[in-house]
Design a protein around this motif. Structure first.
Motif, PDB file in Angstrom:
ATOM      1  N   ASP A   1     104.301  10.714 -31.292  1.00 22.33           N
ATOM      2  CA  ASP A   1     104.280  11.325 -32.618  1.00 22.33           C
ATOM      3  C   ASP A   1     105.676  11.580 -33.186  1.00 22.33           C
ATOM      4  O   ASP A   1     105.949  12.623 -33.748  1.00 22.33           O
ATOM      5  CB  ASP A   1     103.481  12.635 -32.578  1.00 22.33           C
ATOM      6  N   SER A   2     106.570  10.598 -33.032  1.00 23.17           N
ATOM      7  CA  SER A   2     107.930  10.762 -33.541  1.00 23.17           C
ATOM      8  C   SER A   2     108.122  10.093 -34.897  1.00 23.17           C
ATOM      9  O   SER A   2     109.247   9.962 -35.356  1.00 23.17           O
ATOM     10  CB  SER A   2     108.923  10.163 -32.543  1.00 23.17           C
ATOM     11  N   CYS A   3     107.035   9.664 -35.535  1.00 22.83           N
ATOM     12  CA  CYS A   3     107.111   8.970 -36.828  1.00 22.83           C
ATOM     13  C   CYS A   3     107.963   7.714 -36.724  1.00 22.83           C
ATOM     14  O   CYS A   3     108.804   7.436 -37.582  1.00 22.83           O
ATOM     15  CB  CYS A   3     107.636   9.891 -37.928  1.00 22.83           C
ATOM     16  N   GLN A   4     107.741   6.951 -35.657  1.00 21.12           N
ATOM     17  CA  GLN A   4     108.459   5.700 -35.453  1.00 21.12           C
ATOM     18  C   GLN A   4     107.466   4.588 -35.137  1.00 21.12           C
ATOM     19  O   GLN A   4     106.348   4.833 -34.682  1.00 21.12           O
ATOM     20  CB  GLN A   4     109.469   5.834 -34.319  1.00 21.12           C
ATOM     21  N   ILE A   5     107.909   3.351 -35.386  1.00 21.55           N
ATOM     22  CA  ILE A   5     107.102   2.175 -35.104  1.00 21.55           C
ATOM     23  C   ILE A   5     107.916   1.175 -34.297  1.00 21.55           C
ATOM     24  O   ILE A   5     109.149   1.241 -34.289  1.00 21.55           O
ATOM     25  CB  ILE A   5     106.598   1.510 -36.403  1.00 21.55           C
ATOM     26  N   GLN A   6     107.214   0.257 -33.640  1.00 18.08           N
ATOM     27  CA  GLN A   6     107.884  -0.781 -32.865  1.00 18.08           C
ATOM     28  C   GLN A   6     107.159  -2.096 -33.082  1.00 18.08           C
ATOM     29  O   GLN A   6     105.922  -2.139 -33.106  1.00 18.08           O
ATOM     30  CB  GLN A   6     107.899  -0.424 -31.384  1.00 18.08           C
ATOM     31  N   CYS A   7     107.918  -3.166 -33.240  1.00 17.96           N
ATOM     32  CA  CYS A   7     107.350  -4.504 -33.430  1.00 17.96           C
ATOM     33  C   CYS A   7     107.226  -5.203 -32.082  1.00 17.96           C
ATOM     34  O   CYS A   7     108.138  -5.128 -31.253  1.00 17.96           O
ATOM     35  CB  CYS A   7     108.246  -5.333 -34.333  1.00 17.96           C
ATOM     36  N   TRP A   8     106.110  -5.885 -31.892  1.00 17.71           N
ATOM     37  CA  TRP A   8     105.890  -6.630 -30.662  1.00 17.71           C
ATOM     38  C   TRP A   8     104.937  -7.786 -30.935  1.00 17.71           C
ATOM     39  O   TRP A   8     104.262  -7.815 -31.961  1.00 17.71           O
ATOM     40  CB  TRP A   8     105.351  -5.727 -29.546  1.00 17.71           C
ATOM     41  N   ALA A   9     104.895  -8.738 -30.010  1.00 19.88           N
ATOM     42  CA  ALA A   9     103.977  -9.870 -30.129  1.00 19.88           C
ATOM     43  C   ALA A   9     103.577 -10.325 -28.735  1.00 19.88           C
ATOM     44  O   ALA A   9     104.355 -10.215 -27.784  1.00 19.88           O
ATOM     45  CB  ALA A   9     104.633 -11.019 -30.882  1.00 19.88           C
ATOM     46  N   ARG A  10     102.352 -10.815 -28.628  1.00 16.24           N
ATOM     47  CA  ARG A  10     101.912 -11.379 -27.348  1.00 16.24           C
ATOM     48  C   ARG A  10     102.675 -12.667 -27.069  1.00 16.24           C
ATOM     49  O   ARG A  10     102.955 -13.438 -27.976  1.00 16.24           O
ATOM     50  CB  ARG A  10     100.419 -11.667 -27.366  1.00 16.24           C
ATOM     51  N   GLY A  11     103.010 -12.876 -25.804  1.00 15.83           N
ATOM     52  CA  GLY A  11     103.751 -14.064 -25.391  1.00 15.83           C
ATOM     53  C   GLY A  11     105.245 -13.812 -25.400  1.00 15.83           C
ATOM     54  O   GLY A  11     105.720 -12.858 -26.005  1.00 15.83           O
ATOM     55  N   HIS A  12     105.963 -14.657 -24.692  1.00 17.54           N
ATOM     56  CA  HIS A  12     107.417 -14.562 -24.690  1.00 17.54           C
ATOM     57  C   HIS A  12     107.954 -15.520 -25.748  1.00 17.54           C
ATOM     58  O   HIS A  12     107.692 -16.712 -25.696  1.00 17.54           O
ATOM     59  CB  HIS A  12     107.985 -14.894 -23.311  1.00 17.54           C
ATOM     60  N   HIS A  13     108.702 -14.968 -26.705  1.00 18.68           N
ATOM     61  CA  HIS A  13     109.216 -15.746 -27.835  1.00 18.68           C
ATOM     62  C   HIS A  13     110.730 -15.764 -27.823  1.00 18.68           C
ATOM     63  O   HIS A  13     111.379 -14.907 -27.215  1.00 18.68           O
ATOM     64  CB  HIS A  13     108.705 -15.156 -29.153  1.00 18.68           C
TER      65      HIS A  13
ATOM     66  N   LEU B   1     110.682  -5.872 -29.832  1.00 19.99           N
ATOM     67  CA  LEU B   1     111.948  -5.529 -30.464  1.00 19.99           C
ATOM     68  C   LEU B   1     112.427  -4.241 -29.803  1.00 19.99           C
ATOM     69  O   LEU B   1     111.729  -3.231 -29.830  1.00 19.99           O
ATOM     70  CB  LEU B   1     111.757  -5.326 -31.971  1.00 19.99           C
ATOM     71  N   ASP B   2     113.589  -4.281 -29.173  1.00 22.07           N
ATOM     72  CA  ASP B   2     114.070  -3.158 -28.371  1.00 22.07           C
ATOM     73  C   ASP B   2     114.719  -2.086 -29.247  1.00 22.07           C
ATOM     74  O   ASP B   2     115.824  -1.623 -28.989  1.00 22.07           O
ATOM     75  CB  ASP B   2     115.046  -3.647 -27.312  1.00 22.07           C
ATOM     76  N   GLU B   3     114.017  -1.722 -30.316  1.00 19.02           N
ATOM     77  CA  GLU B   3     114.487  -0.658 -31.202  1.00 19.02           C
ATOM     78  C   GLU B   3     113.284  -0.079 -31.933  1.00 19.02           C
ATOM     79  O   GLU B   3     112.460  -0.818 -32.464  1.00 19.02           O
ATOM     80  CB  GLU B   3     115.485  -1.208 -32.220  1.00 19.02           C
ATOM     81  N   TRP B   4     113.187   1.229 -31.927  1.00 23.69           N
ATOM     82  CA  TRP B   4     112.136   1.899 -32.695  1.00 23.69           C
ATOM     83  C   TRP B   4     112.624   2.053 -34.113  1.00 23.69           C
ATOM     84  O   TRP B   4     113.766   2.432 -34.352  1.00 23.69           O
ATOM     85  CB  TRP B   4     111.823   3.263 -32.069  1.00 23.69           C
TER      86      TRP B   4
ATOM     87  N   ALA C   1     114.489 -15.202 -28.634  1.00 19.71           N
ATOM     88  CA  ALA C   1     115.166 -13.962 -29.028  1.00 19.71           C
ATOM     89  C   ALA C   1     115.799 -14.053 -30.412  1.00 19.71           C
ATOM     90  O   ALA C   1     116.115 -13.030 -31.013  1.00 19.71           O
ATOM     91  CB  ALA C   1     116.229 -13.592 -27.996  1.00 19.71           C
ATOM     92  N   THR C   2     115.978 -15.240 -30.952  1.00 21.61           N
ATOM     93  CA  THR C   2     116.517 -15.398 -32.298  1.00 21.61           C
ATOM     94  C   THR C   2     115.389 -15.431 -33.332  1.00 21.61           C
ATOM     95  O   THR C   2     115.496 -14.843 -34.406  1.00 21.61           O
ATOM     96  CB  THR C   2     117.343 -16.700 -32.405  1.00 21.61           C
ATOM     97  N   ALA C   3     114.301 -16.107 -32.993  1.00 17.04           N
ATOM     98  CA  ALA C   3     113.184 -16.252 -33.930  1.00 17.04           C
ATOM     99  C   ALA C   3     112.373 -14.962 -34.053  1.00 17.04           C
ATOM    100  O   ALA C   3     111.844 -14.658 -35.125  1.00 17.04           O
ATOM    101  CB  ALA C   3     112.268 -17.391 -33.486  1.00 17.04           C
ATOM    102  N   PHE C   4     112.278 -14.199 -32.973  1.00 16.50           N
ATOM    103  CA  PHE C   4     111.426 -13.010 -32.999  1.00 16.50           C
ATOM    104  C   PHE C   4     111.888 -11.960 -34.013  1.00 16.50           C
ATOM    105  O   PHE C   4     111.069 -11.456 -34.787  1.00 16.50           O
ATOM    106  CB  PHE C   4     111.288 -12.402 -31.595  1.00 16.50           C
TER     107      PHE C   4
END
Length: 154
Positions: free
Chosen positions: A17-29, A96-99, A31-34
């Motif tokens: 409940d920190s009012c943050q979001i994180q992007c993710w996707a199934r599979g290994h993609h 994405l290693d950033e909230w 590191a430039t395109a993601f």
């Protein structure tokens, strides 16, 4: 690594409940395109314009499990992703290693200035001061109180 198929980015809310979001996707993609795919997903999600070039990307394996009672009681999420070893129901993910902040505010034409947790608290405090001064409300309350009230009533 994944093929050249489009990356289906998902946006997850922080379970704490920190009012943050994180992007993710199934599979290994890649590191430039993601990060580019995350920019597109965020623009579609809330018209947010961000530049994620050079942001760190992690390749992990996750399992989806029920949230603990305390997290579920807050009404934030019912399920959480936990990092796991490959196998036993775990699936490969790129994260994405950033909230990112959940809330953004409009700055002229585009979303460029984000609410940090401290900025949101300051804005809420000023809003409460004005509401109390103009006698719109009788007592001060927190944003979390407002969420808790709504969850228990609806």
């Amino acid at each position: 690594m994944a093929t050249n198929a489009p990356i289906e980015v998902e946006i997850a809310y922080a379970a704490h409940d920190s009012c943050q979001i994180q992007c993710w996707a199934r599979g290994h993609h890649d590191a430039t395109a993601f990060p580019k795919a995350c920019e597109v997903a965020l623009a579609q999600w809330d018209e947010r314009i961000v530049c994620l070039d050079g942001k760190w990307v992690k390749h992990q394996h996750w399992r989806t499990v029920r949230a603990d009672a305390e997290t579920a009681a807050c009404g934030v999420v019912d399920y959480v992703h936990v990092e796991s070893a490959p196998g036993r129901g775990a699936y490969a993910v790129t994260v994405l290693d950033e909230w990112l902040p959940l809330f953004t505010r409009r700055c002229s034409q585009c979303y460029t200035t984000h609410y940090t947790p401290e900025g949101f608290k300051a804005m809420w405090s000023k809003l409460m001061a004005v509401a109390l001064k103009e006698k719109v409300i009788g007592t001060r309350f927190t944003f979390h109180d407002l969420r808790a009230y709504y969850v228990t009533r609806h």
